[in-house]
Design a protein around this motif. Structure first.
Motif, PDB file in Angstrom:
ATOM      1  N   ASP A 220       1.886   0.387  12.998  1.00 28.89           N
ATOM      2  CA  ASP A 220       3.136   0.880  13.590  1.00 28.89           C
ATOM      3  C   ASP A 220       2.899   1.456  14.988  1.00 28.89           C
ATOM      4  N   GLU A 221       1.711   2.043  15.176  1.00 32.67           N
ATOM      5  CA  GLU A 221       1.360   2.641  16.471  1.00 32.67           C
ATOM      6  C   GLU A 221       1.300   1.576  17.568  1.00 32.67           C
ATOM      7  N   MET A 222       1.166   0.307  17.156  1.00 32.60           N
ATOM      8  CA  MET A 222       0.965  -0.778  18.114  1.00 32.60           C
ATOM      9  C   MET A 222       2.100  -1.797  18.059  1.00 32.60           C
TER      10      MET A 222
ATOM     11  N   GLY B 177       6.021  -1.753   8.168  1.00 29.36           N
ATOM     12  CA  GLY B 177       5.281  -0.495   8.298  1.00 29.36           C
ATOM     13  C   GLY B 177       5.829   0.629   7.459  1.00 29.36           C
ATOM     14  N   SER B 178       4.949   1.547   7.114  1.00 33.41           N
ATOM     15  CA  SER B 178       5.356   2.676   6.270  1.00 33.41           C
ATOM     16  C   SER B 178       6.174   3.703   7.045  1.00 33.41           C
ATOM     17  N   THR B 179       5.840   3.899   8.339  1.00 28.05           N
ATOM     18  CA  THR B 179       6.544   4.965   9.061  1.00 28.05           C
ATOM     19  C   THR B 179       7.999   4.581   9.340  1.00 28.05           C
TER      20      THR B 179
ATOM     21  N   SER C  43       0.848  -1.201   0.000  1.00 24.39           N
ATOM     22  CA  SER C  43       0.000   0.000   0.000  1.00 24.39           C
ATOM     23  C   SER C  43       0.879   1.244   0.000  1.00 24.39           C
ATOM     24  N   THR C  44       1.910   1.231   0.849  1.00 24.36           N
ATOM     25  CA  THR C  44       2.794   2.392   0.979  1.00 24.36           C
ATOM     26  C   THR C  44       3.509   2.714  -0.330  1.00 24.36           C
ATOM     27  N   SER C  45       3.750   1.691  -1.142  1.00 24.49           N
ATOM     28  CA  SER C  45       4.394   1.911  -2.450  1.00 24.49           C
ATOM     29  C   SER C  45       3.404   2.463  -3.476  1.00 24.49           C
TER      30      SER C  45
ATOM     31  N   ILE D  97       0.621 -13.946   3.386  1.00 24.62           N
ATOM     32  CA  ILE D  97      -0.720 -13.401   3.144  1.00 24.62           C
ATOM     33  C   ILE D  97      -0.739 -11.945   3.643  1.00 24.62           C
ATOM     34  N   TYR D  98      -1.240 -11.036   2.826  1.00 22.11           N
ATOM     35  CA  TYR D  98      -1.360  -9.637   3.269  1.00 22.11           C
ATOM     36  C   TYR D  98      -2.829  -9.378   3.615  1.00 22.11           C
ATOM     37  N   SER D  99      -3.085  -9.317   4.929  1.00 19.11           N
ATOM     38  CA  SER D  99      -4.451  -9.105   5.402  1.00 19.11           C
ATOM     39  C   SER D  99      -4.601  -7.674   5.900  1.00 19.11           C
TER      40      SER D  99
HETATM   41  C1  NAY Z   1       1.737  -1.584   3.241  1.00 17.19           C
HETATM   42  O1  NAY Z   1       1.309  -2.478   2.522  1.00 17.19           O
HETATM   43  O2  NAY Z   1       2.480  -0.721   2.810  1.00 17.19           O
HETATM   44  C2  NAY Z   1       1.273  -1.568   4.648  1.00 17.19           C
HETATM   45  O3  NAY Z   1       0.223  -2.129   4.952  1.00 17.19           O
HETATM   46  C3  NAY Z   1       2.092  -0.916   5.672  1.00 17.19           C
HETATM   47  C4  NAY Z   1       1.335  -0.782   6.965  1.00 17.19           C
HETATM   48  C5  NAY Z   1       0.731   0.603   7.075  1.00 17.19           C
HETATM   49  N1  NAY Z   1      -0.670   0.492   6.805  1.00 17.19           N
HETATM   50  C6  NAY Z   1      -1.176   1.015   5.673  1.00 17.19           C
HETATM   51  C7  NAY Z   1      -2.620   0.764   5.475  1.00 17.19           C
HETATM   52  O4  NAY Z   1      -0.526   1.633   4.870  1.00 17.19           O
HETATM   53  O5  NAY Z   1       2.445   1.281   8.451  1.00 17.19           O
HETATM   54  C8  NAY Z   1       1.051   1.186   8.428  1.00 17.19           C
HETATM   55  C9  NAY Z   1       0.413   2.556   8.666  1.00 17.19           C
HETATM   56  O6  NAY Z   1       0.785   3.451   7.659  1.00 17.19           O
HETATM   57  C10 NAY Z   1       0.885   3.111  10.019  1.00 17.19           C
HETATM   58  O7  NAY Z   1       0.564   2.227  11.048  1.00 17.19           O
HETATM   59  C11 NAY Z   1       0.270   4.494  10.296  1.00 17.19           C
HETATM   60  O8  NAY Z   1      -1.089   4.390  10.632  1.00 17.19           O
END
Ligand code: NAY
Length: 289
Positions: free
Chosen positions: A187-189, A203-205, A44-46, A132-134
């Motif tokens: 990432d928050e958790m 995680g994206s962050t 998703s981040t990409s 699996i990406y859930s």
């Molecule tokens: C992806 O495929 O890039 C991810 O799922 C990374 C996980 C991120 N969730 C989404 C939906 O992008 O890192 C998290 C998210 O950005 C972070 O927890 C901030 O809410």
């Protein structure tokens, strides 16, 4: 496969093509400065679900070309079109990616049996480790522990990227499938997930907070919860800011402030407004505190 894995951002040119130089810089930053254990490419981040097949192929190639031997690489190849997903999976395998990952098929309300058939075909045809990406909040596909068990029993399925917040379910999953890998996607958790049995986190962050994430993860392994709590709290302050203007565009903006060309967003995602940029200007300061 364990530890902290960055869900990589993709720097784009204004016309939506990949900004190769920028991408290489972002990869290097993740490896040399954040020192993460691996990269999750095409998630998703990409902004992968907005990319055409050729661009995804190019993304996998450039990243592979830039990484070091000990960096784990996961290619997210999930696409609604199964033939495209298989082609991308075979290509990533040939390039030397350690594992594949695929989002649960989305948009149509597929039944669990249809989703399982999708993974069966994907894993049979690519014959490479599959995660699996859930991500139920984005796809609507919710699985019980038993459903996950059926997916995990498919040949080549090695684990789950669990972008969900149900800690109890993750704990149950790890207990019933100790030999499989489970990555937290919130990432928050990270701290509660690491305690609940996650083998790592994607995680994206972590593009910007990979060092913090490693500290939390390692502190939990050493039962140093005091450190883990302190660093998670710091991370969450930064994440709050990142979420205000949109997490992916804010990460790109902060990279630019650091002198790294993280490029544009892929249309129809937009860039930060001037107001949001002002807010994002605080992020760098908080990160470095
Ligand atoms: C992806 O495929 O890039 C991810 O799922 C990374 C996980 C991120 N969730 C989404 C939906 O992008 O890192 C998290 C998210 O950005 C972070 O927890 C901030 O809410």
């Amino acid at each position: 496969m364990k530890g902290i894995i960055t869900a990589l951002i993709t720097p784009f040119n204004e016309d939506g093509t990949i900004n190769e130089e920028g991408l290489r810089e972002v990869v290097r930053y993740n490896l040399d400065v954040m020192k993460v254990n691996g990269l999750y490419v095409g998630g998703s981040t990409s902004e992968s679900f907005l990319m055409d097949e050729e661009s995804k192929r190019q993304l996998f190639k450039i990243v592979k070309d830039e990484i070091d031997v000990d960096t784990k690489l996961i290619a997210q190849i999930g696409a609604l079109n199964i033939e495209e997903a298989v082609r991308l999976g075979k290509e990533a395998k040939e390039l030397g990616y350690d594992a594949l990952s695929a989002i649960t098929p989305y948009y149509y309300k597929f039944s669990f049996q249809e989703i399982k058939a999708y993974y069966k075909r994907l894993t049979d045809d690519t014959d490479h480790p599959m995660i699996i990406y859930s991500n139920p909040a984005f796809t609507g596909a919710q699985f019980s522990v038993e459903d996950y068990g059926e997916l995990l029993a498919l040949p080549n399925v090695i684990g789950v990227k669990y972008t969900d917040t149900d800690l109890a379910k993750l704990g149950n999953l790890k207990e019933s499938h100790p030999e499989k890998v489970f990555f937290s996607g919130a990432d928050e958790m990270l701290l509660p997930f690491a305690i609940s049995g996650a083998d790592g986190a994607i995680g994206s962050t972590y593009n910007l907070l990979g060092e913090d994430a490693r500290t939390i993860y390692e502190a939990v392994q050493k039962s140093d919860l005091e450190t883990a709590r302190r660093v998670q709290s710091h991370m969450n302050k930064v994440i709050d800011f990142l979420l205000e203007g949109g997490v992916y565009s804010s990460i790109k903006y902060v990279f630019k402030q650091k002198g790294i060309d993280a490029g544009y967003m892929k249309f129809p995602f937009r860039e930060l407004t001037d107001e949001e940029k002002k807010n994002a200007d605080n992020i760098l300061e908080i990160i470095e505190k």
